[in-house]
Motif scaffolding. Sequence first.
Motif, PDB file in Angstrom:
ATOM      1  N   THR A  23      -5.752  19.394 -10.149  1.00  0.00           N
ATOM      2  CA  THR A  23      -4.667  20.353  -9.907  1.00  0.00           C
ATOM      3  C   THR A  23      -3.350  19.920 -10.524  1.00  0.00           C
ATOM      4  O   THR A  23      -2.498  20.753 -10.832  1.00  0.00           O
ATOM      5  CB  THR A  23      -4.450  20.561  -8.403  1.00  0.00           C
ATOM      6  N   GLY A  24      -3.150  18.616 -10.682  1.00  0.00           N
ATOM      7  CA  GLY A  24      -1.887  18.118 -11.216  1.00  0.00           C
ATOM      8  C   GLY A  24      -0.713  18.290 -10.275  1.00  0.00           C
ATOM      9  O   GLY A  24       0.447  18.175 -10.687  1.00  0.00           O
ATOM     10  N   ILE A  25      -0.993  18.576  -9.001  1.00  0.00           N
ATOM     11  CA  ILE A  25       0.092  18.852  -8.046  1.00  0.00           C
ATOM     12  C   ILE A  25       0.788  17.580  -7.590  1.00  0.00           C
ATOM     13  O   ILE A  25       2.013  17.539  -7.495  1.00  0.00           O
ATOM     14  CB  ILE A  25      -0.456  19.667  -6.859  1.00  0.00           C
ATOM     15  N   MET A  26       0.020  16.540  -7.297  1.00  0.00           N
ATOM     16  CA  MET A  26       0.633  15.292  -6.828  1.00  0.00           C
ATOM     17  C   MET A  26       1.481  14.698  -7.943  1.00  0.00           C
ATOM     18  O   MET A  26       0.965  14.281  -8.981  1.00  0.00           O
ATOM     19  CB  MET A  26      -0.442  14.297  -6.399  1.00  0.00           C
ATOM     20  N   GLY A  27       2.802  14.720  -7.757  1.00  0.00           N
ATOM     21  CA  GLY A  27       3.725  14.214  -8.763  1.00  0.00           C
ATOM     22  C   GLY A  27       4.152  15.247  -9.781  1.00  0.00           C
ATOM     23  O   GLY A  27       5.032  14.978 -10.601  1.00  0.00           O
ATOM     24  N   GLY A  28       3.552  16.448  -9.751  1.00  0.00           N
ATOM     25  CA  GLY A  28       3.918  17.503 -10.685  1.00  0.00           C
ATOM     26  C   GLY A  28       5.046  18.366 -10.156  1.00  0.00           C
ATOM     27  O   GLY A  28       5.571  18.158  -9.074  1.00  0.00           O
ATOM     28  N   TRP A  60       2.822  24.529  12.692  1.00  0.00           N
ATOM     29  CA  TRP A  60       2.350  24.968  11.377  1.00  0.00           C
ATOM     30  C   TRP A  60       1.843  23.761  10.598  1.00  0.00           C
ATOM     31  O   TRP A  60       2.280  22.631  10.810  1.00  0.00           O
ATOM     32  CB  TRP A  60       3.466  25.596  10.547  1.00  0.00           C
ATOM     33  N   ILE A  61       0.919  24.036   9.687  1.00  0.00           N
ATOM     34  CA  ILE A  61       0.500  23.059   8.686  1.00  0.00           C
ATOM     35  C   ILE A  61       0.638  23.706   7.315  1.00  0.00           C
ATOM     36  O   ILE A  61       0.183  24.836   7.096  1.00  0.00           O
ATOM     37  CB  ILE A  61      -0.967  22.607   8.891  1.00  0.00           C
ATOM     38  N   VAL A  62       1.283  22.995   6.409  1.00  0.00           N
ATOM     39  CA  VAL A  62       1.342  23.422   5.010  1.00  0.00           C
ATOM     40  C   VAL A  62       0.298  22.597   4.268  1.00  0.00           C
ATOM     41  O   VAL A  62       0.442  21.377   4.132  1.00  0.00           O
ATOM     42  CB  VAL A  62       2.743  23.198   4.416  1.00  0.00           C
ATOM     43  N   ALA A  63      -0.768  23.261   3.835  1.00  0.00           N
ATOM     44  CA  ALA A  63      -1.890  22.555   3.220  1.00  0.00           C
ATOM     45  C   ALA A  63      -1.897  22.776   1.711  1.00  0.00           C
ATOM     46  O   ALA A  63      -1.586  23.873   1.235  1.00  0.00           O
ATOM     47  CB  ALA A  63      -3.205  23.052   3.815  1.00  0.00           C
ATOM     48  N   ASN A  64      -2.263  21.738   0.978  1.00  0.00           N
ATOM     49  CA  ASN A  64      -2.398  21.901  -0.475  1.00  0.00           C
ATOM     50  C   ASN A  64      -3.499  21.004  -1.011  1.00  0.00           C
ATOM     51  O   ASN A  64      -3.872  20.006  -0.392  1.00  0.00           O
ATOM     52  CB  ASN A  64      -1.070  21.650  -1.198  1.00  0.00           C
ATOM     53  N   ASP A  65      -4.016  21.409  -2.142  1.00  0.00           N
ATOM     54  CA  ASP A  65      -5.092  20.680  -2.826  1.00  0.00           C
ATOM     55  C   ASP A  65      -4.450  19.719  -3.822  1.00  0.00           C
ATOM     56  O   ASP A  65      -3.819  20.144  -4.794  1.00  0.00           O
ATOM     57  CB  ASP A  65      -6.002  21.679  -3.552  1.00  0.00           C
ATOM     58  N   VAL A  66      -4.590  18.422  -3.571  1.00  0.00           N
ATOM     59  CA  VAL A  66      -3.967  17.431  -4.452  1.00  0.00           C
ATOM     60  C   VAL A  66      -5.016  16.658  -5.253  1.00  0.00           C
ATOM     61  O   VAL A  66      -4.759  15.549  -5.705  1.00  0.00           O
ATOM     62  CB  VAL A  66      -3.089  16.459  -3.639  1.00  0.00           C
ATOM     63  N   SER A  67      -6.196  17.252  -5.424  1.00  0.00           N
ATOM     64  CA  SER A  67      -7.204  16.604  -6.263  1.00  0.00           C
ATOM     65  C   SER A  67      -6.657  16.463  -7.683  1.00  0.00           C
ATOM     66  O   SER A  67      -5.813  17.262  -8.124  1.00  0.00           O
ATOM     67  CB  SER A  67      -8.500  17.415  -6.257  1.00  0.00           C
ATOM     68  N   PRO A  68      -7.079  15.439  -8.421  1.00  0.00           N
ATOM     69  CA  PRO A  68      -6.491  15.166  -9.739  1.00  0.00           C
ATOM     70  C   PRO A  68      -6.469  16.362 -10.682  1.00  0.00           C
ATOM     71  O   PRO A  68      -5.539  16.508 -11.470  1.00  0.00           O
ATOM     72  CB  PRO A  68      -7.373  14.034 -10.269  1.00  0.00           C
ATOM     73  N   ILE A 103       0.868  -1.174   0.000  1.00  0.00           N
ATOM     74  CA  ILE A 103       0.000   0.000   0.000  1.00  0.00           C
ATOM     75  C   ILE A 103       0.907   1.228   0.000  1.00  0.00           C
ATOM     76  O   ILE A 103       1.895   1.274   0.731  1.00  0.00           O
ATOM     77  CB  ILE A 103      -0.897   0.025   1.251  1.00  0.00           C
ATOM     78  N   ALA A 104       0.572   2.219  -0.812  1.00  0.00           N
ATOM     79  CA  ALA A 104       1.422   3.416  -0.874  1.00  0.00           C
ATOM     80  C   ALA A 104       0.585   4.644  -1.183  1.00  0.00           C
ATOM     81  O   ALA A 104      -0.600   4.544  -1.525  1.00  0.00           O
ATOM     82  CB  ALA A 104       2.502   3.251  -1.942  1.00  0.00           C
ATOM     83  N   ASN A 105       1.186   5.798  -1.047  1.00  0.00           N
ATOM     84  CA  ASN A 105       0.596   7.064  -1.461  1.00  0.00           C
ATOM     85  C   ASN A 105       1.275   7.558  -2.728  1.00  0.00           C
ATOM     86  O   ASN A 105       2.431   7.203  -3.008  1.00  0.00           O
ATOM     87  CB  ASN A 105       0.756   8.113  -0.357  1.00  0.00           C
ATOM     88  N   ARG A 106       0.589   8.419  -3.472  1.00  0.00           N
ATOM     89  CA  ARG A 106       1.127   8.928  -4.735  1.00  0.00           C
ATOM     90  C   ARG A 106       2.031  10.134  -4.462  1.00  0.00           C
ATOM     91  O   ARG A 106       1.648  11.275  -4.698  1.00  0.00           O
ATOM     92  CB  ARG A 106      -0.007   9.327  -5.678  1.00  0.00           C
ATOM     93  N   SER A 107       3.204   9.890  -3.953  1.00  0.00           N
ATOM     94  CA  SER A 107       4.138  10.983  -3.662  1.00  0.00           C
ATOM     95  C   SER A 107       5.452  10.735  -4.382  1.00  0.00           C
ATOM     96  O   SER A 107       6.018   9.645  -4.295  1.00  0.00           O
ATOM     97  CB  SER A 107       4.390  11.071  -2.154  1.00  0.00           C
ATOM     98  N   SER A 108       5.945  11.760  -5.078  1.00  0.00           N
ATOM     99  CA  SER A 108       7.230  11.659  -5.771  1.00  0.00           C
ATOM    100  C   SER A 108       8.397  12.049  -4.883  1.00  0.00           C
ATOM    101  O   SER A 108       9.548  11.739  -5.186  1.00  0.00           O
ATOM    102  CB  SER A 108       7.228  12.571  -7.003  1.00  0.00           C
ATOM    103  N   GLY A 109       8.102  12.773  -3.794  1.00  0.00           N
ATOM    104  CA  GLY A 109       9.171  13.270  -2.939  1.00  0.00           C
ATOM    105  C   GLY A 109       9.795  14.571  -3.418  1.00  0.00           C
ATOM    106  O   GLY A 109      10.754  15.064  -2.814  1.00  0.00           O
ATOM    107  N   GLN A 110       9.258  15.162  -4.492  1.00  0.00           N
ATOM    108  CA  GLN A 110       9.848  16.395  -5.038  1.00  0.00           C
ATOM    109  C   GLN A 110       9.849  17.528  -4.011  1.00  0.00           C
ATOM    110  O   GLN A 110      10.848  18.218  -3.840  1.00  0.00           O
ATOM    111  CB  GLN A 110       9.077  16.851  -6.277  1.00  0.00           C
ATOM    112  N   GLN A 111       8.698  17.736  -3.343  1.00  0.00           N
ATOM    113  CA  GLN A 111       8.608  18.859  -2.429  1.00  0.00           C
ATOM    114  C   GLN A 111       9.509  18.666  -1.218  1.00  0.00           C
ATOM    115  O   GLN A 111      10.195  19.583  -0.783  1.00  0.00           O
ATOM    116  CB  GLN A 111       7.164  19.071  -1.990  1.00  0.00           C
ATOM    117  N   GLY A 112       9.526  17.465  -0.667  1.00  0.00           N
ATOM    118  CA  GLY A 112      10.388  17.211   0.484  1.00  0.00           C
ATOM    119  C   GLY A 112      11.852  17.376   0.162  1.00  0.00           C
ATOM    120  O   GLY A 112      12.620  17.956   0.939  1.00  0.00           O
TER     121      GLY A 112
END
Length: 397
Positions: free
Chosen positions: A355-360, A345-353, A206-215
Amino acid sequence: MLAGKRILLIIGGGIAAYKSLELIRLLKGAGATVTPVLTKGGAEFVTPLSIAALAGEPLHRDLFDLTTEAEMGHIQLSRAADLIVVAPATADLMAKMAQGHADDLASTLLMATDKRVLIAPAMNVRMWNHPATRRNLRTLAADGILTVGPDSGDMACGEHGPGRLAEPAAILAAIDAALSDGPLKGKHILVTSGPTHEPIDPVRYIANRSSGQQGSAIAAALRDLGARVTFVTGPATTPPPPGVTVVAVETAREMLAAVEAALPADAAVFAAAVADWRVKSEAGQKMKKQAGAPLPVLEFTENPDILATISRHAQRPALVVGFAAETETVIAHAQAKRARKGCDWIVANDVSPATGIMGGGENAVHLISDGGVEDWPRLPKPEVARRLADRIAQELA
């Protein structure tokens, strides 16, 4: 980049010692003066002549050299440098440093210095994972010793895993960061990144759709401001940045253990997309599909809550930053998460499909704190990271 800087380079014994030659070349090209110290073990892998020729400086090997020690040469060497670099740092050298041994020139220099020390560990994967090495690493980190690497990969011994010496370019970047005068110099910041993989059986997870770019971008931005960064990363597709201490993990439980081992820290940024659940009982063999058989039933259990755990930890960093990746009602969910987890703090973002943010390559975030909500425009992820790093520097100042 390093013009006028004096580097004392201690070369430990290990097959990776050959990379010290390239490191000397890079340091000289960056304008640094390199004073080499070769251990007895190091001399089994690289020759004194090659090191001295590349460095253009006298090579030091013997603690009881009659000429230099008449003038307390080991004291002068340990104090004249701007930074002491140990590459490769073997398990033996790390143990000597952690326990305060001083039985040869290298270990005596490390005991006698009043300057910062950066180590680049290199050893067999089992040696790196041995409890004694992990214990020594924690001791060295608590003593303020900087670390770069090790990397993961194939080893000369035929095994695979963490323990490879960081590449010379990455060590050079870590040296530059250690000598920088950025606003986060002297600060230790922990960053998590990437997804976690929670095994179902030996081939499924089981995994999440994260590329690690932001981290990865956040770790690099904090490094560029002079921080010593411990980067705990799941199996991300984006490589870690050079010049940070990388701890590679697979599961949420491994990530929590690595995070706790990295404490104390001045700040922690939890950018990893950690799986909330795992299978309660991982299958020991691949689950086979059989005609006519009922579908398997997977029973789940909760993973440890890393953000909440560290927010309430006895060694809680002064600043704890969480991330909230949401697909709807982003700000409300993030505000509730901040209150529930106990972070600053919380850094919040919209990762709905859409937006193209997840993995972009871009991100649009809201920074939520006691001061309210800051809406940042959509920006390249490295720019989001730079803005966040600047805010962290202001907060810690």
